[in-house]
Design an enzyme around this catalytic site. Structure first.
Site, PDB file in Angstrom:
ATOM      1  N   VAL A  84      45.550  44.867  46.667  1.00  0.00           N
ATOM      2  CA  VAL A  84      45.588  46.267  47.070  1.00  0.00           C
ATOM      3  C   VAL A  84      44.328  46.600  47.851  1.00  0.00           C
ATOM      4  O   VAL A  84      43.225  46.278  47.426  1.00  0.00           O
ATOM      5  CB  VAL A  84      45.671  47.180  45.824  1.00  0.00           C
ATOM      6  CG1 VAL A  84      45.574  48.635  46.207  1.00  0.00           C
ATOM      7  CG2 VAL A  84      46.948  46.906  45.054  1.00  0.00           C
ATOM      8  N   CYS A  85      44.504  47.257  48.986  1.00  0.00           N
ATOM      9  CA  CYS A  85      43.380  47.750  49.769  1.00  0.00           C
ATOM     10  C   CYS A  85      43.224  49.225  49.426  1.00  0.00           C
ATOM     11  O   CYS A  85      43.936  50.067  49.940  1.00  0.00           O
ATOM     12  CB  CYS A  85      43.653  47.577  51.262  1.00  0.00           C
ATOM     13  SG  CYS A  85      42.320  48.171  52.300  1.00  0.00           S
ATOM     14  N   LEU A  86      42.344  49.508  48.521  1.00  0.00           N
ATOM     15  CA  LEU A  86      42.172  50.874  48.046  1.00  0.00           C
ATOM     16  C   LEU A  86      40.685  51.134  47.870  1.00  0.00           C
ATOM     17  O   LEU A  86      40.055  50.591  46.967  1.00  0.00           O
ATOM     18  CB  LEU A  86      42.925  51.048  46.715  1.00  0.00           C
ATOM     19  CG  LEU A  86      43.089  52.434  46.162  1.00  0.00           C
ATOM     20  CD1 LEU A  86      43.801  53.348  47.154  1.00  0.00           C
ATOM     21  CD2 LEU A  86      43.890  52.394  44.873  1.00  0.00           C
TER      22      LEU A  86
END
Length: 186
Positions: A84-86
């Site tokens: 996840v790119c968060l």
């Protein structure tokens, strides 16, 4: 017990008490799966994803590692690894946040407001920017194909797997069979 491990235990219990289905991976409290439901009134509504969470030794001072196990079509989720790119998890994490924040705020916000300018899935990002209706249709197809709740099927298939394993498993030690059936009369 040190402060980080007390906090880890407290946050995990809080997550479980918030009606999330949590499945421990090992005996410790550092790795587990969480069942995550798509946000209401979104193209992900009705989908159920299995999320892997790994808590570092320094949690809550260091952010948890969060990834989708169930396939999802999203610009900010790597389709192959589920990473996840968060920003809030990866860069701006604070000990003030907890696991419930991850599942009630951060992940729903990620699904509701994708950021195609910072993609992990370039194809999804490009499709979202180029042709929003087709992108939304693809998201729904992935939800239907991969993220539909299948509790009855999973329980049945895991029972079937267990019975087949039990039926065919043999470690070559026949004494167990003798102990169950009793010894033969001479």
């Amino acid at each position: 017990m040190s402060s980080p491990s007390k906090r880890r235990e407290m946050d995990l219990m809080k997550l479980m008490m918030s009606d999330y289905k949590v499945e421990m991976i090992n005996d410790g409290m550092q790795e587990f799966f969480v069942e995550f439901n798509g946000p209401k009134d979104s193209i992900y509504e009705g989908g159920v994803w299995k999320i892997r969470v790994e808590l570092p030794d320094a949690y809550p001072y260091k952010s948890p590692s969060v990834g989708f196990i169930t396939k999802i079509y999203h610009p900010n989720v790597d389709e192959m690894s589920g990473s996840v790119c968060l920003d809030v998890i990866n860069q701006t994490w604070s000990p003030m946040f907890d696991l419930v924040n991850v599942f009630e705020t951060f992940l729903p916000q990620l699904l509701l407001y994708p950021n195609p300018s910072d993609p992990l899935n370039g194809e999804a990002a490009a499709l979202m920017m180029r042709d929003r209706p087709t992108y939304e249709q693809r998201v729904k197809e992935y939800c239907e194909k991969y993220a539909k709740p299948r509790e009855d099927d999973e329980e049945m298939s895991s029972d079937d797997e267990m019975s087949e394993e039990d039926e065919y498993a043999s470690d070559g030690d026949d004494e167990d069979d003798v102990a169950i059936a009793g010894k033969l009369d001479p």
